[in-house]
Design an enzyme around this catalytic site. Structure first.
Site, PDB file in Angstrom:
ATOM      1  CE  LYS A 103      -4.461   0.814   0.018  1.00 31.56           C
ATOM      2  NZ  LYS A 103      -5.515   0.032  -0.243  1.00 31.56           N
ATOM      3  N   GLY A 217     -17.783   7.395  -2.621  1.00 33.36           N
ATOM      4  CA  GLY A 217     -17.090   7.441  -3.632  1.00 33.36           C
ATOM      5  C   GLY A 217     -17.103   6.282  -4.561  1.00 33.36           C
ATOM      6  CB  ALA A 219     -16.180   1.269  -2.480  1.00 34.73           C
TER       7      ALA A 219
HETATM    8  P1  NAD Z   1     -12.937   7.307  -2.869  1.00 33.60           P
HETATM    9  O1  NAD Z   1     -11.940   8.358  -2.460  1.00 33.60           O
HETATM   10  O2  NAD Z   1     -13.572   7.111  -4.114  1.00 33.60           O
HETATM   11  O3  NAD Z   1     -14.381   7.678  -1.985  1.00 33.60           O
HETATM   12  C1  NAD Z   1     -14.402   7.805  -0.335  1.00 33.60           C
HETATM   13  C2  NAD Z   1     -15.646   8.423  -0.079  1.00 33.60           C
HETATM   14  O4  NAD Z   1     -15.773   8.503   1.373  1.00 33.60           O
HETATM   15  C3  NAD Z   1     -15.907   9.834  -0.461  1.00 33.60           C
HETATM   16  O5  NAD Z   1     -17.311   9.924  -0.737  1.00 33.60           O
HETATM   17  C4  NAD Z   1     -15.890  10.528   0.728  1.00 33.60           C
HETATM   18  O6  NAD Z   1     -16.463  11.770   0.874  1.00 33.60           O
HETATM   19  C5  NAD Z   1     -16.138   9.823   1.772  1.00 33.60           C
HETATM   20  N1  NAD Z   1     -15.862   9.814   3.080  1.00 33.60           N
HETATM   21  C6  NAD Z   1     -14.649  10.206   3.525  1.00 33.60           C
HETATM   22  N2  NAD Z   1     -14.446  10.487   5.039  1.00 33.60           N
HETATM   23  C7  NAD Z   1     -15.702  10.243   5.327  1.00 33.60           C
HETATM   24  C8  NAD Z   1     -16.332  10.082   6.611  1.00 33.60           C
HETATM   25  N3  NAD Z   1     -15.684  10.505   7.832  1.00 33.60           N
HETATM   26  N4  NAD Z   1     -17.471   9.877   6.669  1.00 33.60           N
HETATM   27  C9  NAD Z   1     -18.391   9.334   5.605  1.00 33.60           C
HETATM   28  N5  NAD Z   1     -17.732   9.661   4.265  1.00 33.60           N
HETATM   29  C10 NAD Z   1     -16.610   9.773   4.315  1.00 33.60           C
HETATM   30  O7  NAD Z   1     -12.605   6.144  -2.436  1.00 33.60           O
HETATM   31  P2  NAD Z   1     -12.750   4.611  -2.390  1.00 33.60           P
HETATM   32  O8  NAD Z   1     -11.970   4.000  -3.533  1.00 33.60           O
HETATM   33  O9  NAD Z   1     -14.306   4.438  -2.563  1.00 33.60           O
HETATM   34  O10 NAD Z   1     -12.417   3.962  -1.069  1.00 33.60           O
HETATM   35  C11 NAD Z   1     -13.586   3.722  -0.128  1.00 33.60           C
HETATM   36  C12 NAD Z   1     -12.750   2.780   0.930  1.00 33.60           C
HETATM   37  O11 NAD Z   1     -12.841   1.366   0.045  1.00 33.60           O
HETATM   38  C13 NAD Z   1     -11.561   2.775   1.320  1.00 33.60           C
HETATM   39  O12 NAD Z   1     -11.472   2.211   2.799  1.00 33.60           O
HETATM   40  C14 NAD Z   1     -10.533   2.058   0.372  1.00 33.60           C
HETATM   41  O13 NAD Z   1      -9.476   1.668   1.009  1.00 33.60           O
HETATM   42  C15 NAD Z   1     -11.663   0.906   0.138  1.00 33.60           C
HETATM   43  N6  NAD Z   1     -11.346  -0.150  -1.137  1.00 33.60           N
HETATM   44  C16 NAD Z   1     -11.433   0.677  -2.382  1.00 33.60           C
HETATM   45  C17 NAD Z   1     -11.319   0.030  -3.590  1.00 33.60           C
HETATM   46  C18 NAD Z   1     -11.326   0.571  -4.968  1.00 33.60           C
HETATM   47  O14 NAD Z   1     -11.112  -0.055  -5.657  1.00 33.60           O
HETATM   48  N7  NAD Z   1     -11.614   1.813  -5.087  1.00 33.60           N
HETATM   49  C19 NAD Z   1     -11.116  -1.277  -3.435  1.00 33.60           C
HETATM   50  C20 NAD Z   1     -10.921  -1.841  -2.092  1.00 33.60           C
HETATM   51  C21 NAD Z   1     -11.195  -1.130  -0.931  1.00 33.60           C
END
Ligand code: NAD
Length: 410
Positions: A103, A217, A219
């Site tokens: 990571k 976001g 996910a």
């Molecule tokens: P992203 O940047 O696209 O979205 C993050 C979202 O979380 C945004 O809507 C943001 O406003 C919101 N957010 C941030 N802080 C917050 C809070 N305190 N309360 C409520 N909402 C809040 O990121 P993502 O890629 O969707 O990732 C989200 C989670 O999923 C992370 O834990 C990431 O590690 C995990 N994840 C993502 C992927 C991927 O392929 N994108 C894969 C596996 C795991």
């Protein structure tokens, strides 16, 4: 702030109580192979130079090159990046793809940067870690607040340093630069496949189920879209700024359109805080934002039947124990959100081949991997009479330790 890596140690302590792991094995599992800690300069639009702090942790490479996203967030720290790298190693083993875990992260609030500054930041980070990454070494991808466009700048920077094309050095790229069809929604689609398998086990159908999603976001927005299309009632969603709630179910296509046009969630249903959202009485709660959202203090308020962990580490180990006592089923992150890294793996395979698949082909293969992984976890958890989380951990740890033994490293 809570050191996220202490959660990893607590989780492994729990696993030890169920599976027989020696001190040597625990030592190996808690020691990253390589930690890179960098500061690097970025020229800002006003001509000044700012230094940024970044990390890359490569946790375990027994099963293949390390793999894991890059996070741009003001609270990124070493403990968090180490934990996320550890979970990536386990996740790749759960879905049985030939990768170790890694990571990366940069301590920055990307919302305060212009697009040009963001590009220079992305390039600066790659310049400072390029020696340790590459298609056969360590392959980054998007994570919180990093996008396909950022992956494109990173690819371009890397290729200009090494003097040749190497699209497989990073995944989550735009399609035009060798990205895979379906990668954008693969994390959520994979989670949906896992949920569907679990619902089959308990003899339920998704249609009509009440759902709340924290984080909107990549996910969060896709899982809301998919579950809405399956006939679930998505009654609440939130992002870092606001939450919205409608007991009769939100118009998710409308919310998606509005958010992509305005960047806001407002204008639908009633306003709701993030802590209210987490405690709503729902069938399915989907934490899809950040780690440590359900902790000891609020675990008692959780009113969901199933938690689908699309975020990494959203439930702390103490909260996990409390939820288990209440009979709340947690479909754990290293299984539930593994669809993202699985399609990243497909993207890498397509890049190495130079031959690209249709979206249907990608989804068919994703469905096969997620369904088999759910079944493998289910068999392990039944064998050890334990939770889905422990089952997924034991399955992954055994696969990693088997590779370590075969290499003569244990
Ligand atoms: P992203 O940047 O696209 O979205 C993050 C979202 O979380 C945004 O809507 C943001 O406003 C919101 N957010 C941030 N802080 C917050 C809070 N305190 N309360 C409520 N909402 C809040 O990121 P993502 O890629 O969707 O990732 C989200 C989670 O999923 C992370 O834990 C990431 O590690 C995990 N994840 C993502 C992927 C991927 O392929 N994108 C894969 C596996 C795991």
């Amino acid at each position: 702030m809570m050191d996220v890596f202490s959660n990893v140690r607590l989780q492994l302590d729990k696993i030890r109580q169920v599976a027989d792991l020696s001190d040597k094995e625990i030592g190996l599992l808690t020691s990253p192979k390589r930690i890179v800690d960098v500061t690097f300069p970025v020229k800002m639009d006003d001509g000044s130079v700012r230094r940024f702090h970044g990390f890359r942790v490569q946790f375990n490479d027994a099963r293949g090159p390390t793999k894991g996203g890059i996070r741009f967030h003001p609270n990124v720290d070493m403990g968090e990046v180490k934990s996320l790298a550890f979970w990536m190693a386990l996740k790749c083993a759960v879905v049985d793809i030939p990768y170790g875990g890694a990571k990366g992260g940069v301590e920055v609030d990307p919302k305060t940067l212009s697009a040009n500054e963001l590009e220079r930041l992305a390039r600066g980070y790659i310049k400072s870690i390029f020696e340790v990454i590459g298609a056969e070494k360590d392959i980054p991808a998007p994570d919180v607040y990093t996008t396909p466009q950022i992956m494109a700048w990173m690819l371009d920077e890397y290729e200009s340093i090494i003097g040749k094309h190497q699209p497989g050095m990073i995944t989550g790229k735009p399609i035009e630069l060798g990205g895979s069809l379906g990668r954008g929604y693969s994390t959520s689609q994979g989670g949906a496949y896992v949920l569907k398998e679990y619902l089959k086990v308990i003899g339920m159908e998704p249609a009509g189920m009440k759902v709340a999603v924290q984080g909107f976001g990549n996910a969060g927005s896709h899982i809301a879209r998919i579950l809405h299309a399956w006939g679930c009632k998505v009654i609440a969603v939130s992002d870092s700024r606001q939450g919205i709630y409608d007991e009769d179910g939100l118009d998710i296509p409308g919310v998606l359109e509005h958010k992509s046009r305005t960047g806001e969630l407002t204008g639908f249903g009633k306003a709701i805080t993030n802590s209210q959202l987490l405690s709503l009485p729902v069938d399915i709660l989907v934490p899809a934002a950040l780690e440590n959202q359900i902790i000891k203090d609020n675990a008692k308020t959780i009113n969901a039947k199933i938690i689908l962990e699309l975020a990494n580490g959203p439930v702390s180990p103490e909260a996990d124990a409390a939820l288990e006592k209440e009979g709340i089923v947690v479909l754990p992150d290293i299984l539930a959100n593994a669809g993202g890294v699985t399609v990243s793996y497909f993207e890498w395979v397509q890049n190495l081949y130079g031959y690209y698949w249709s979206e249907d082909e990608v989804m068919e293969k994703l469905s096969m991997v997620m369904t088999k992984s759910f079944k493998d976890v289910q068999v392990t958890r039944q064998k050890y009479a334990t939770s889905f989380r422990n089952g997924a951990y034991i399955l992954a740890i055994n696969r990693i330790l088997a590779a370590e033994r075969l290499r003569g490293r244990l």
